[in-house]
Write a protein that holds these residues in place. Sequence first.
Motif, PDB file in Angstrom:
ATOM      1  N   VAL A   1      74.199 118.278   8.875  1.00 37.29           N
ATOM      2  CA  VAL A   1      73.687 117.419   7.806  1.00 37.29           C
ATOM      3  C   VAL A   1      73.190 118.315   6.680  1.00 37.29           C
ATOM      4  N   LYS A   2      74.005 118.413   5.587  1.00 37.69           N
ATOM      5  CA  LYS A   2      73.643 119.258   4.462  1.00 37.69           C
ATOM      6  C   LYS A   2      73.636 118.540   3.129  1.00 37.69           C
ATOM      7  N   SER A   3      73.830 117.211   3.162  1.00 37.94           N
ATOM      8  CA  SER A   3      73.790 116.457   1.914  1.00 37.94           C
ATOM      9  C   SER A   3      73.248 115.054   2.180  1.00 37.94           C
ATOM     10  N   VAL A   4      72.927 114.360   1.117  1.00 34.10           N
ATOM     11  CA  VAL A   4      72.399 113.008   1.199  1.00 34.10           C
ATOM     12  C   VAL A   4      73.518 112.079   1.670  1.00 34.10           C
ATOM     13  N   GLY A   5      73.171 111.119   2.531  1.00 35.02           N
ATOM     14  CA  GLY A   5      74.167 110.163   3.017  1.00 35.02           C
ATOM     15  C   GLY A   5      73.798 109.635   4.389  1.00 35.02           C
ATOM     16  N   THR A   6      74.747 108.937   5.004  1.00 38.14           N
ATOM     17  CA  THR A   6      74.542 108.374   6.335  1.00 38.14           C
ATOM     18  C   THR A   6      75.379 109.143   7.335  1.00 38.14           C
ATOM     19  N   TYR A   7      74.754 109.530   8.449  1.00 45.64           N
ATOM     20  CA  TYR A   7      75.416 110.337   9.469  1.00 45.64           C
ATOM     21  C   TYR A   7      75.267 109.678  10.834  1.00 45.64           C
ATOM     22  N   PRO A   8      76.343 109.685  11.632  1.00 46.95           N
ATOM     23  CA  PRO A   8      76.229 109.160  12.999  1.00 46.95           C
ATOM     24  C   PRO A   8      75.565 110.200  13.902  1.00 46.95           C
ATOM     25  N   VAL A   9      74.645 109.743  14.733  1.00 45.09           N
ATOM     26  CA  VAL A   9      73.949 110.621  15.675  1.00 45.09           C
ATOM     27  C   VAL A   9      74.104 110.027  17.069  1.00 45.09           C
ATOM     28  N   ARG A  10      74.444 110.874  18.032  1.00 41.87           N
ATOM     29  CA  ARG A  10      74.527 110.449  19.427  1.00 41.87           C
ATOM     30  C   ARG A  10      73.457 111.195  20.208  1.00 41.87           C
ATOM     31  N   ILE A  11      72.890 110.515  21.200  1.00 38.01           N
ATOM     32  CA  ILE A  11      71.917 111.153  22.077  1.00 38.01           C
ATOM     33  C   ILE A  11      72.236 110.770  23.507  1.00 38.01           C
ATOM     34  N   LYS A  12      72.286 111.771  24.352  1.00 40.48           N
ATOM     35  CA  LYS A  12      72.590 111.548  25.764  1.00 40.48           C
ATOM     36  C   LYS A  12      71.276 111.299  26.493  1.00 40.48           C
ATOM     37  N   LEU A  13      71.041 110.032  26.813  1.00 43.60           N
ATOM     38  CA  LEU A  13      69.788 109.630  27.447  1.00 43.60           C
ATOM     39  C   LEU A  13      69.815 109.824  28.956  1.00 43.60           C
ATOM     40  N   HIS A  14      70.979 109.671  29.543  1.00 44.08           N
ATOM     41  CA  HIS A  14      71.173 109.695  30.996  1.00 44.08           C
ATOM     42  C   HIS A  14      72.611 110.160  31.199  1.00 44.08           C
ATOM     43  N   PRO A  15      72.957 110.718  32.352  1.00 45.85           N
ATOM     44  CA  PRO A  15      74.354 111.133  32.531  1.00 45.85           C
ATOM     45  C   PRO A  15      75.373 110.016  32.283  1.00 45.85           C
ATOM     46  N   GLU A  16      74.964 108.766  32.423  1.00 44.00           N
ATOM     47  CA  GLU A  16      75.882 107.651  32.229  1.00 44.00           C
ATOM     48  C   GLU A  16      75.629 106.862  30.948  1.00 44.00           C
ATOM     49  N   VAL A  17      74.572 107.185  30.198  1.00 49.70           N
ATOM     50  CA  VAL A  17      74.191 106.396  29.021  1.00 49.70           C
ATOM     51  C   VAL A  17      74.066 107.299  27.791  1.00 49.70           C
ATOM     52  N   THR A  18      74.826 106.957  26.754  1.00 53.01           N
ATOM     53  CA  THR A  18      74.744 107.645  25.476  1.00 53.01           C
ATOM     54  C   THR A  18      74.469 106.605  24.393  1.00 53.01           C
ATOM     55  N   ALA A  19      73.428 106.833  23.599  1.00 49.74           N
ATOM     56  CA  ALA A  19      73.077 105.914  22.518  1.00 49.74           C
ATOM     57  C   ALA A  19      73.580 106.471  21.192  1.00 49.74           C
ATOM     58  N   LYS A  20      73.930 105.567  20.285  1.00 47.76           N
ATOM     59  CA  LYS A  20      74.395 105.960  18.960  1.00 47.76           C
ATOM     60  C   LYS A  20      73.567 105.225  17.920  1.00 47.76           C
ATOM     61  N   PHE A  21      73.185 105.954  16.869  1.00 49.90           N
ATOM     62  CA  PHE A  21      72.491 105.326  15.746  1.00 49.90           C
ATOM     63  C   PHE A  21      72.854 106.084  14.480  1.00 49.90           C
ATOM     64  N   ASP A  22      72.609 105.458  13.338  1.00 52.44           N
ATOM     65  CA  ASP A  22      72.921 106.080  12.057  1.00 52.44           C
ATOM     66  C   ASP A  22      71.654 106.661  11.454  1.00 52.44           C
ATOM     67  N   LEU A  23      71.772 107.870  10.935  1.00 53.68           N
ATOM     68  CA  LEU A  23      70.683 108.552  10.252  1.00 53.68           C
ATOM     69  C   LEU A  23      70.970 108.505   8.760  1.00 53.68           C
ATOM     70  N   ASN A  24      70.073 107.899   8.000  1.00 54.24           N
ATOM     71  CA  ASN A  24      70.228 107.812   6.551  1.00 54.24           C
ATOM     72  C   ASN A  24      69.359 108.888   5.909  1.00 54.24           C
ATOM     73  N   VAL A  25      69.995 109.869   5.291  1.00 50.58           N
ATOM     74  CA  VAL A  25      69.283 110.952   4.632  1.00 50.58           C
ATOM     75  C   VAL A  25      69.190 110.627   3.149  1.00 50.58           C
ATOM     76  N   VAL A  26      67.961 110.570   2.643  1.00 56.69           N
ATOM     77  CA  VAL A  26      67.732 110.265   1.228  1.00 56.69           C
ATOM     78  C   VAL A  26      67.000 111.434   0.574  1.00 56.69           C
ATOM     79  N   ALA A  27      67.193 111.562  -0.718  1.00 53.26           N
ATOM     80  CA  ALA A  27      66.561 112.651  -1.467  1.00 53.26           C
ATOM     81  C   ALA A  27      65.086 112.346  -1.706  1.00 53.26           C
ATOM     82  N   ALA A  28      64.255 113.338  -1.451  1.00 51.39           N
ATOM     83  CA  ALA A  28      62.821 113.192  -1.724  1.00 51.39           C
ATOM     84  C   ALA A  28      62.588 113.437  -3.204  1.00 51.39           C
ATOM     85  N   LYS A  29      61.651 112.712  -3.772  1.00 47.24           N
ATOM     86  CA  LYS A  29      61.349 112.847  -5.211  1.00 47.24           C
ATOM     87  C   LYS A  29      60.578 114.103  -5.469  1.00 47.24           C
TER      88      LYS A  29
END
Length: 149
Positions: free
Chosen positions: A121-149
Amino acid sequence: MKIILTQEVSGLGAPGDVIEVKDGYGRNYLLPQGFAIAWTKGAEKQVTVIKRARSAREIRDLGHANEVKGQLEGLKVSLRARAGEGGRLFGSVTPTEIVEAVKAAGGPALDRRRLELTNTVKSVGTYPVRIKLHPEVTAKFDLNVVAAK
């Protein structure tokens, strides 16, 4: 070379696992980075301590992992980062910053080592992130990176 993992290494195992690896990989990467310790009879006794610490911070079971997955997938995670002209960030977003952003958005506490980013993640935008919670369960969510003023 026989070693005991002290941290999770993808493709090898979890903390407390006793594994056999090539000498160079163990000696030149795993041991200096602190991902493992050399196997000895004395170190074998530390395996129970490592496994007990892992179980304390790990997600308890499959049901708990699915519950956390439900929380994460319904979450709007936004991260403010310093950016220059054209939305390019000064540096990049780290897994620690992502975990803190999830917590700030009202999500559960996560282990930064379990995050999987498809690209840096090197620029502003939306990025998919995966996290392995359990050997059988992987969650996905979007990370919205916005520019700070």
